[in-house]
Design a protein around this motif. Structure first.
Motif, PDB file in Angstrom:
ATOM      1  N   UNK A   1      34.272  43.522  37.741  1.00 34.77           N
ATOM      2  CA  UNK A   1      34.513  43.422  39.176  1.00 34.77           C
ATOM      3  C   UNK A   1      36.017  43.259  39.427  1.00 34.77           C
ATOM      4  N   UNK A   2      36.628  44.295  40.013  1.00 37.80           N
ATOM      5  CA  UNK A   2      38.079  44.242  40.220  1.00 37.80           C
ATOM      6  C   UNK A   2      38.493  43.258  41.308  1.00 37.80           C
ATOM      7  N   UNK A   3      37.501  42.812  42.104  1.00 38.57           N
ATOM      8  CA  UNK A   3      37.846  41.726  43.033  1.00 38.57           C
ATOM      9  C   UNK A   3      38.439  40.555  42.261  1.00 38.57           C
ATOM     10  N   UNK A   4      37.954  40.416  41.045  1.00 40.32           N
ATOM     11  CA  UNK A   4      38.417  39.282  40.247  1.00 40.32           C
ATOM     12  C   UNK A   4      39.761  39.544  39.585  1.00 40.32           C
ATOM     13  N   UNK A   5      40.255  40.778  39.719  1.00 38.69           N
ATOM     14  CA  UNK A   5      41.638  41.025  39.320  1.00 38.69           C
ATOM     15  C   UNK A   5      42.549  40.576  40.467  1.00 38.69           C
ATOM     16  N   UNK A   6      42.046  40.803  41.674  1.00 36.49           N
ATOM     17  CA  UNK A   6      42.844  40.429  42.856  1.00 36.49           C
ATOM     18  C   UNK A   6      42.831  38.910  43.054  1.00 36.49           C
ATOM     19  N   UNK A   7      41.625  38.330  42.944  1.00 38.85           N
ATOM     20  CA  UNK A   7      41.495  36.867  43.097  1.00 38.85           C
ATOM     21  C   UNK A   7      42.285  36.184  41.989  1.00 38.85           C
ATOM     22  N   UNK A   8      43.204  35.349  42.358  1.00 39.88           N
ATOM     23  CA  UNK A   8      43.981  34.630  41.345  1.00 39.88           C
ATOM     24  C   UNK A   8      45.157  35.414  40.793  1.00 39.88           C
ATOM     25  N   UNK A   9      45.506  36.550  41.427  1.00 41.40           N
ATOM     26  CA  UNK A   9      46.616  37.342  40.884  1.00 41.40           C
ATOM     27  C   UNK A   9      47.974  36.715  41.228  1.00 41.40           C
ATOM     28  N   UNK A  10      47.996  35.761  42.113  1.00 38.71           N
ATOM     29  CA  UNK A  10      49.188  34.967  42.422  1.00 38.71           C
ATOM     30  C   UNK A  10      50.405  35.822  42.768  1.00 38.71           C
ATOM     31  N   UNK A  11      50.172  36.884  43.508  1.00 43.92           N
ATOM     32  CA  UNK A  11      51.284  37.694  44.002  1.00 43.92           C
ATOM     33  C   UNK A  11      51.922  38.600  42.973  1.00 43.92           C
ATOM     34  N   UNK A  12      51.370  38.603  41.767  1.00 41.72           N
ATOM     35  CA  UNK A  12      52.026  39.355  40.692  1.00 41.72           C
ATOM     36  C   UNK A  12      51.611  40.809  40.622  1.00 41.72           C
TER      37      UNK A  12
END
Lengths: 676, 597
Positions: B296-307
């Motif tokens: 789930x790529x949502x979980x790449x976005x969640x917690x990406x901390x602006x990086x």
């Protein structure tokens, strides 16, 4: 902490001066608990919490599933076990015992001293919310009574005290002990899982919930020889578990040494060391020992050391993260942790050793013993005083704390306390008391049945050695060095060679004197330097050492070690001669004692120190041979069996020792040679 | 859920939200501390007061708190340590931006600024280090330009422009990060653009049938709940910073709200999300409740901390407003009983919207914030009554309090309360009334202001949090407190305060939130010392089996524990995601891992 005899205070002083001891024992008690953070939990609730713990509940389910017994039945068994283990706390029993002890101690003791700075330091650590474990040395039954009495006096809550099941068996006494905080641990090697899991959980609970802490004897049993014993790991591991699995932030271990002017059990110990088994603890035996109220026991020193933080000790060496994926209660300790535990145990024993307080009699015994080994049977008081002061000065240099403020007076006092062992005639000649020993027919010996004549000779010598032994902690390294140098014909040796020989003898004696490998180098340099200072050894150049000018001190040091090497040597010879696959330990003990007795009788011109007969050293010798992989043993049906088939390493060991012993024996190597 | 307020299934189109916080943040919010300019602790006649009337303790004298601060933290009200004045253009070097780039930005038709105050207020979050630097020093690096996109398309333009011109973009939401995530990397030679999302804060649509709302990422918590409330809805997402933090920030840090038990954490609330990357927009093709479609790529976005990119639009779950909202509290004889009760509540899965457990230190601290003097000192009235009747056997220095917030239908709330109090009883807990519960939650918002008062008197303070399995929770609290005490002792720190509370419960564990403060009079480098101590506390947490963070994120502050937490394989995986989405390192935040590109 700098140790000083001045820091000691007598707890009996106030008792002697107050008008009513009764009022004192019945004072309002609000003892201070070392770990305030824990809520107060009563002994009953403790047992209940163990029973209800996840671990025990899981175990009950498992057993009842396997054995098809209803869980209620298994639970009942756990309850019975817990009732056997669990401590109790009866304030009234503590008070009565306190009164009784006050009366007895004031009568038989000159004083019970404790170091105030140690207690102050302990109190400072008490607010940290960390469980506290008291770890006293174990030289007498009196140890734990005295510990409790001290804490009672100082208004510190009496901890849960680990005691052996032999006490549990004593009628009435068992209950008294339990009521004053003792919990009982089975000794024998049984594989009753239910028992051990329950016991382990009980201890765990004590560490994580009992605000008063725990007291236990890391040596496992009373040391009959008054030397430290190698530590036991069982209970220690159970205690450390709570730290290693991360449940408590830290645990503080308080090393304590209790030094006696005169050990209550001295005669019993001498008998036991020679192989007359100790009587089973019984209440009547206890009351018999009450006859001791007519004796004098001098002073007792309780030296409380700086608390050792497990956290600081282990530092960052333990990686706990590897345990994180397992539930906390299922974690097991790995080999690495076990190794760390053993070095921690050694550290504690080492700390206890440092806290020894030598009494005047330890020094007197050393002088007397040395004198006897020099084949002088009579010693005049003046000589004794001079020599005691001489030895005292040496020991001071080695960091010993000895109580000899007023030498002559203290020596006279000590002679009075020990008049059962040492006597002084009207002309101030001092000799050993040789009461003839006549053992009842059918006396069961643990090993070889020694003759009455041997016993008569040996008992006082062994008793004397018991008091020499504490001194050996300070001189063992020097004794080893001097023994080595004396036995080089040229009396010259290179530094490296000296070190190798030293490591050999020191390893051999490491069980006997509880010496730790990690101190090898440090102790070597320290003691070599002190020997050079005392002119026992001379330093010829950077790499060569030779014998020094001070012969008297050389003799003293060498004599101290001699009985032990002699025993070890003879035991090795005996093992070499037995030559069977599976030899019971008892036989080695018996053959060794028998052989020593025979040699002693057959060589009237040579003095064989009777302490060479002691079973304690023979046992240590066997253990160290096993540790060095020279000897193999296994437990068969409760008895230790040794493989004593010919063994090159053993022969080498004998050859290596040979040069250090006065009584050499022929090695019967025929069978061995054939095999080669 | 009980009867809904407002019309069922109400939907609507775009709502342009008038935010509480102006574009010039500094006009309403402190430039050098937490929260509103008009709300702060001040000293009047030797007594602490709280100004303004935004919070219930506003305009009140707090004599007990004053005493508490003197006793516990050794506060000396005579020696005030003043903050520096706000920065001027001479405080910092001129922006590192070429005219060509500035012209380029102007051509994008987005609002921008190179004013020094605008830049400084976006150079930091709210770590102790940030605030201390604002008050006493200067930042080594601040953004060179601030831009205010107004829409997803604006963001796409800016990111493309930055990628083409080798610029750095640091997304900025509510500015409440406590991980160092928005700080500029010290040695960044390129022009740094702070992308402030505050002007893209519309609710794009509300779908009452599916109970979702699509919002722009710059909307802040209080605006979102207020506007949805007007329509009879709420998201129920209430992190402690919810007055100021933004939706995009929640997604980027994996935020957690106080009421997650009923409404879920941000990852549970999020149904669809758009993230602008240098390679284009990462989003899914449909807005469905769940899908089995590879990782789930949502979980790449969640917690990406602006990086990795800028979160621009989020579709969130919404709920009808609850009929009834009720606070409650329970006192326990000690912390352990409290934790056991929390565990039982979690086991039974009957957590109310919020359930928290304060330890004894925090309980006493909370009681000290009482205004009017009374008979039994600092205890609030309800406690006094209890103390005199039921709590005689409670030790004031051991007891602790559990605060509760129930939401739902009236009957539902009543039943729920009964159930909770029955469980609490098993562990020796005694209900202690609504007021105490309410106070507990009020404290959450007020506690953040205390740090600024502390800073005036040479006390540094900060919070940190972790998540931990249930079986290790108690040990973790004990060990952290013990370790901090040792470290303070070792450094000769005379006054320190550490307290904790269990703030969230899960099936498998809980969340523990620590506050730690110490008085640094006679000590140099207070922030560095603080950080050293927090570091060893974190080591201790990890050693017991706690986590690097439950919801604050990693940022730059906790980077050193990241590899050990996710394994080297994990680090490699993250690096390669970054390399794929941002090959030129436009989003050079330096969060989570050092970008070696």
């Amino acid at each position: 902490m700098i140790r000083s005899a001045l820091a000691f205070r007598d707890i009996l002083e106030d008792r002697r001066n107050e008008c009513s001891n009764f009022l004192w024992v019945s004072r309002v008690l609000s003892p201070y608990a070392p770990c305030k953070e824990y809520s107060k939990i009563g002994p009953k609730q403790h047992k209940m919490l163990v029973l209800k713990s996840r671990k025990i509940q899981d175990l009950i389910d498992e057993i009842s599933f396997k054995s098809e017994l209803p869980p209620k039945d298994v639970e009942r068994r756990v309850k019975i076990i817990l009732d056997e283990i669990g401590f109790n706390k009866h304030t009234s029993t503590i008070r009565w015992l306190g009164l009784f002890l006050t009366k007895v101690c004031c009568r038989v003791c000159r004083g019970i001293y404790f170091n105030t700075d140690g207690i102050d330091q302990l109190r400072r650590h008490m607010d940290g919310g960390i469980p506290v474990i008291y770890v006293p040395s174990h030289r007498s039954y009196a140890d734990f009574i005295l510990m409790s009495y001290l804490l009672f006096t100082l208004n510190i809550e009496i901890p849960a005290i680990a005691a052996g099941m032999d006490f549990h068996g004593m009628k009435g006494m068992g209950t008294v002990l339990r009521n004053t905080g003792a919990f009982f641990m089975r000794r024998s090697y049984n594989d009753d899982n239910l028992y051990w899991d329950t016991f382990r959980q009980y201890v765990h609970q004590l560490v994580t919930k009992n605000s008063a802490g725990i007291e236990f004897f890391i040596e496992g049993t009373r040391s009959r020889s008054c030397k430290s014993l190698p530590p036991k790991f069982g209970l220690l591991t159970m205690i450390l578990r709570a730290f290693l699995t991360g449940e408590v932030p830290d645990i503080l271990f308080v090393p304590i040494n209790i030094s006696y002017d005169r050990v209550m059990e001295e005669r019993l110990f001498a008998y036991e060391l020679l192989g007359v088994p100790k009587p089973k603890e019984s209440t009547s035996g206890f009351f018999k020992s009450l006859s001791m109220v007519n004796e004098k026991y001098g002073s007792i020193y309780i030296d409380v050391g700086s608390p050792i933080s497990v956290k600081d000790f282990f530092g960052s060496r333990l990686d706990k993260t590897k345990n994180h994926l397992i539930p906390q209660h299922l974690q097991i300790l790995g080999p690495y942790e076990k190794k760390e535990i053993s070095s921690f145990a050694e550290h504690i024993v080492n700390a206890q050793q440092h806290l020894t307080v030598l009494s005047a009699f330890n020094l007197i015994a050393t002088v007397l013993n040395n004198n006897l080994l020099m084949r002088k049977n009579i010693l005049r008081l003046d000589e004794l005083v001079t020599d005691v002061m001489w030895i005292r000065n040496i020991l001071d240099k080695f960091g010993a704390l000895s109580n000899l403020k007023y030498p002559r007076e203290n020596i006279m006092d000590a002679l009075d306390v020990h008049k059962n062992l040492v006597q002084m005639d009207d002309e101030s000649n001092i000799t050993l008391v040789q009461d003839s020993v006549i053992l009842a027919d059918g006396t069961k010996f643990k090993a070889h049945a020694l003759s009455d004549a041997t016993m008569t000779l040996a008992v006082p010598f062994v008793m004397l050695q018991i008091y020499v032994n504490p001194v050996l902690y300070y001189t063992i390294n020097q004794s080893i060095l001097v023994t080595i140098i004396k036995n080089y014909e040229t009396h010259l040796v290179s530094k490296d060679r000296l070190y190798d020989d030293y490591v050999f003898l020191r390893s051999l004696m490491s069980n006997e004197f509880v010496l730790f490998e990690y101190n090898n180098k440090k102790d070597f340099w320290k003691s070599l330097e002190s020997c050079v200072d005392l002119e026992a050894i001379s330093k010829l150049d950077e790499t060569t050492y030779g014998i020094g000018k001070n012969e008297k001190i050389q003799d003293l040091f060498a004599n101290l070690l001699m009985p032990f090497i002699q025993t070890y040597y003879l035991v090795c010879i005996v093992i070499n001669n037995v030559n069977i696959d599976s030899c019971p330990e008892k036989r080695i003990l018996r053959d060794s004692q028998e052989r020593i007795e025979r040699i002693a009788n057959s060589k009237p011109n040579q003095f064989v120190h009777p302490y060479t007969l002691n079973l304690d050293s023979i046992g240590h010798c066997l253990s160290i041979l096993v540790k060095m992989n020279i000897l193999y043993r296994e437990r068969v049906k409760g008895e230790m069996m040794y493989n004593t088939k010919p063994n090159v390493m053993l022969v080498n060991m004998i050859r290596n020792m040979e040069k250090y012993v006065p009584l050499k024996e022929d090695l019967q190597l025929t069978s061995f040679k054939n095999k080669l | 859920m009980g009867k809904k307020t407002g019309d069922a299934n109400k939907s609507c189109g775009r709502v342009d939200v008038q935010s509480v916080i102006p574009k010039r943040r500094q006009d309403l919010l402190k430039w050098n501390g937490w929260g509103y300019n008009d709300s702060k602790f001040v000293i009047k006649d030797g007594i602490v007061h709280f100004t303004g009337n935004r919070y219930p303790i506003g305009e009140l004298a707090l004599p007990y708190f004053t005493q508490w601060a003197k006793d516990v933290l050794g506060l000396d009200l005579q020696s005030v340590r003043d903050s520096k004045p706000p920065p001027t253009s001479s405080s910092y070097p001129p922006p590192n931006v070429s005219d060509q780039v500035l012209n380029g930005i102007a051509n994008l038709e987005v609002s921008y600024s190179v004013d020094v105050v605008d830049r400084v207020v976006r150079a930091h979050g709210h770590t102790l280090h940030d605030i201390h630097t604002l008050r006493e020093g200067t930042f080594e690096r601040i953004p060179d330009v601030v831009v205010w996109p107004q829409s997803h398309d604006d963001v796409a333009k800016i990111v493309r422009f930055a990628d083409d011109n080798n610029l750095v973009v640091i997304p900025f939401g509510g500015g409440t990060a406590v991980s160092g995530a928005v700080e500029c990397p010290r040695n960044e030679p390129r022009t740094i653009i702070s992308l402030d999302t505050s002007q893209m804060n519309s609710i794009l649509w509300v779908d009452g049938e599916n109970l979702v709302a699509c919002c722009e990422s710059g909307i802040i918590g209080q605006d979102l709940e207020r506007e949805l409330g007007k329509l009879g809805y709420m998201t129920g997402h209430e992190p402690d910073s919810f007055e100021f933090s933004s939706l995009g920030g929640w997604v980027a840090t994996r935020a957690s709200g106080m009421k997650k038990n009923v409404y879920g954490n941000i990852e549970d609330l999020l149904v669809h999300v758009k993230m602008v990357t240098t390679k284009g927009v990462l989003e899914k093709s449909c807005q469905v409740p769940r899908m089995s479609c590879g990782p789930d790529f949502n979980h790449v976005i969640l917690g990406s901390e602006g990086s990795l990119g800028v979160v621009t639009e989020v579709v969130l779950k919404i709920r009808p407003l609850p009929q009834c909202k009720k606070y409650g509290s329970v006192v326990f004889p000690d912390f352990e009983s409290g934790v056991k009760c929390m565990r039982e509540i979690a086991r039974e899965r009957c957590q109310p919207a919020s359930v928290r457990l304060m330890d004894n230190e925090q309980f006493k601290f909370g009681q000290s914030l009482k205004a009017v003097p009374g008979m039994l000192g600092f205890l609030v009235d309800e406690f006094k009554k209890l103390l005199l009747t039921k709590l005689k056997r409670f030790d004031l220095n051991k007891m602790c309090v559990m605060t509760l917030l129930f939401e739902g239908g009236k009957k539902e709330v009543e039943d729920h309360e009964k159930r909770i109090y029955a469980i609490a009883k098993k562990y020796g807990g005694i209900p202690a009334g609504e007021t105490n519960g309410l106070r507990g939650y009020m404290l959450t918002f007020v506690i953040a202001y205390i740090r600024d008062l502390a800073a005036d008197f040479s006390v540094v303070a900060e919070s940190f949090e972790t998540s931990v399995p249930w079986d290790r929770a108690l040990a973790l609290c004990r060990k952290v407190k013990h370790r901090i005490a040792i470290e303070c002792n070792r450094r000769n720190i005379k006054h320190h305060f550490v307290c904790c509370r269990v703030t969230q419960t899960y099936d498998a564990g809980c969340v523990i939130y620590f506050y730690f403060a110490y008085n640094y009079v006679n000590h140099s480098d207070p922030v560095q010392v603080y950080e050293e101590i927090e570091d060893v506390a974190r080591d201790e947490i990890l050693a017991v089996g706690g986590s690097i963070s439950h919801h604050h994120g990693v940022g730059k502050l906790r980077k050193k524990w990241y590899p050990a937490t996710v394994s080297q394989v994990g680090v490699g995986l993250f690096r390669n995601i970054k390399k794929e989405l941002d090959p030129n390192n436009v989003f050079a935040t330096g969060n989570l891992v050092e970008a070696k590109l």
